[in-house]
Design a protein around this motif. Sequence first.
Motif, mmCIF file in Angstrom:
data_model
loop_
_atom_site.group_PDB
_atom_site.id
_atom_site.type_symbol
_atom_site.label_atom_id
_atom_site.label_comp_id
_atom_site.label_asym_id
_atom_site.label_seq_id
_atom_site.Cartn_x
_atom_site.Cartn_y
_atom_site.Cartn_z
ATOM 1 N N LYS A 188 12.712 -3.842 3.830
ATOM 2 C CA LYS A 188 11.509 -3.054 3.578
ATOM 3 C C LYS A 188 10.273 -3.820 4.020
ATOM 4 N N THR A 189 9.523 -3.243 4.945
ATOM 5 C CA THR A 189 8.242 -3.811 5.361
ATOM 6 C C THR A 189 7.183 -2.720 5.218
ATOM 7 N N GLY A 190 5.938 -3.094 5.389
ATOM 8 C CA GLY A 190 4.881 -2.092 5.250
ATOM 9 C C GLY A 190 3.614 -2.511 5.970
ATOM 10 N N LEU A 191 2.761 -1.548 6.251
ATOM 11 C CA LEU A 191 1.503 -1.850 6.935
ATOM 12 C C LEU A 191 0.596 -2.713 6.079
ATOM 13 N N THR A 192 0.744 -2.573 4.734
ATOM 14 C CA THR A 192 -0.108 -3.355 3.827
ATOM 15 C C THR A 192 0.698 -4.348 2.983
ATOM 16 N N GLY A 193 1.962 -4.566 3.328
ATOM 17 C CA GLY A 193 2.750 -5.583 2.632
ATOM 18 C C GLY A 193 3.309 -5.108 1.308
ATOM 19 N N LEU A 194 3.383 -6.008 0.339
ATOM 20 C CA LEU A 194 3.961 -5.698 -0.960
ATOM 21 C C LEU A 194 3.268 -4.497 -1.596
ATOM 22 N N VAL A 195 4.059 -3.640 -2.201
ATOM 23 C CA VAL A 195 3.550 -2.400 -2.773
ATOM 24 C C VAL A 195 3.283 -2.584 -4.261
ATOM 25 N N VAL A 196 2.064 -2.273 -4.680
ATOM 26 C CA VAL A 196 1.702 -2.373 -6.101
ATOM 27 C C VAL A 196 2.480 -1.342 -6.909
ATOM 28 N N GLY A 197 3.067 -1.782 -8.008
ATOM 29 C CA GLY A 197 3.836 -0.890 -8.861
ATOM 30 C C GLY A 197 5.298 -0.806 -8.486
ATOM 31 N N VAL A 198 5.630 -1.289 -7.274
ATOM 32 C CA VAL A 198 7.032 -1.294 -6.820
ATOM 33 C C VAL A 198 7.527 -2.732 -6.673
ATOM 34 N N ASP A 199 6.821 -3.508 -5.855
ATOM 35 C CA ASP A 199 7.205 -4.908 -5.630
ATOM 36 C C ASP A 199 6.489 -5.858 -6.588
ATOM 37 N N VAL A 200 5.227 -5.595 -6.866
ATOM 38 C CA VAL A 200 4.410 -6.496 -7.694
ATOM 39 C C VAL A 200 3.418 -5.694 -8.529
ATOM 40 N N THR A 201 2.849 -6.385 -9.521
ATOM 41 C CA THR A 201 1.768 -5.783 -10.297
ATOM 42 C C THR A 201 0.469 -5.877 -9.492
ATOM 43 N N SER A 202 -0.532 -5.148 -9.917
ATOM 44 C CA SER A 202 -1.806 -5.155 -9.196
ATOM 45 C C SER A 202 -2.452 -6.538 -9.231
#
Length: 467
Positions: free
Chosen positions: A211-225
Amino acid sequence: MVVESSFSIEDSKYDDDGHIKRTGTWITASAHIVTAVIGSGVLSLAWAVAQLGWIGGTVALLLFSLITLLTSILMTNCYRYPDPVHGTRNPTYMKMAKSILGGIQYKFCGVAQYVSLIGCTIGYTLTASISIVAVKKSNCFHKYGHEADCDTANYPYMAIFGIFQIFLSQIPDFHELSWLSIVAAVMSFGYASIGFGLSFAKIAEPGHHVKTGLTGLVVGVDVTSSKKLWSTLQAIGNIAFAYSFSNVIVEIQDTLKSSPPENQAMKKSAITGVTITTLFYALCGLLGYAAFGNNAPGNFLTGFGFYEPFWLIDIANIFIVIHLVGAYQVFVQPVYSLVESWGSKRWPKSTLMAKEYDVRIPLVGIWKMNMFRVIWRTIYVIITTLIAILLPFFNSIVGLLGAVTFFPLTVYFPIEMYLAQAKVPKYTATWIGMKLLSGFCFIVSLVAAIGSIEGIITELKTYKPFD
C-alpha cells in the motif's frame, strides 16, 4: 626509526602564504563531498518518503537538493575575500564568517559548526556499531529463522570502532585524507546500490503488492493524526539534513590547488557531489517506498526490511561501516585543526606542540608524529566513544543538533556572506529572493527541531543504560 624533522620552508612544498601546498582536484573534493553527504541515513529515506507520500517525498528530495546546491555554490565565491579569485584565503568556515561578516556572527557560526561536527562523530560511532550488529543478526536469522532472538549488545563494537579512529586520527589533516574519502565514497555507492537493488528485486517479485499513497501514511488507518504530524516533521527534517555538508564545505575547498581558481573547481565539485547524492537518494527513497509501501522500516538494511540473501545484507552493512570510518575523519578534522591551531598560537615555543618526528612505518612510509596531536586526538576519540556508549539513543539528539544547525550553516551564513561579498543592494529582487529562502529554511529547521524533541522525549521514557 625516529628522526627529528627539518622545518626549512621549501617553495615546492608551501603556498605563498606559508601553508603546505594544496594538491586537491575537483575529483578529490567531489569524493570528500559524497563521503560527507551520503551517510547511512540514505537507507532511512524510504521511511521518510512513506511519511510524506509520493508527492511530498519527491518534492522534498528535489527541493532540498536544489537548496543545498545553491547555497554551496554561493559559498565557493566566499573562499577568497574580497575578490573571489585573488583575495585572501579563508581556510575554515569560521574564518570565512569572521572575514566577511565579523562581529558576533562569526562566533555564533563557530559554535553551530563545531557542535554539529562533534555530534556527527558521536552519531557515527553509534551508527557504525548498529551496522556491525546487523551483520551478526543477519547471520543469526539465516541460521535460526526470522523469529529467533538474535539481539546483540553494540557497546563492544563502539569500542572497536573507536580504536580504529584513534589510529586513523593520526592522519595530520584534510590534505592527506583524499584516499580515505575515495574509499568511503565507493563504499557509499556500494551499500546504496545494494539497497535500491534489493528494493527493485522486491518490487519485481511475483504477486508483490504494498500500500502506497500520494500523501503517505493514512490518518485513522495507518497512524493517528498526532503521530502523522510528528512523523511528517521528522521526515522533512531527515531529508533536509541528509543533504547537508556545509559544516565541512570550506575545509574541503581548502584542499584544492590554486590553479584552476578554487571557486571554479569547487563549483564543479558541488554540482557533481550533489547530483550523485540526489540520484542515490531518489533511488533508495522512492524505490524503497515502492518496495515496502507505508510499512517501510526506519532502515531497510539494519532494520531488516530484507532478510535474504543474507550474505548481500552482510556486505552492505560492512560497506556502511567502512564508509563511516572515512566520514568520521572528514567531519572530525576541523575539530582537530581548531584545537591544534589554538595550541600552537598559545604555546608557540613548546616542544610538545611544535616538534614533529619522522616515524618509518613498514609498508606504509613516513608518518609525521607530533606528541600533542597524538594525545589530544586520542582523548577526543575516547570521550566521544564513551558518550555514544552511555547514550545509545544519541542519534535522536544528533537529529536535534542537525535541526538547530541546518538553518545557520547551510542557509543563513552562506546567503549572508554571499550578499556581503557580492554587495547586493537591499530590496532588489535577488536580495528579497535570498531572504525569503532563508525564512523558509528557518521554518523547516524549527518544525524539524520540534519533531526531534518529541522523538527524544519518547525514547527517554523507555531508556535503560547498557540495556
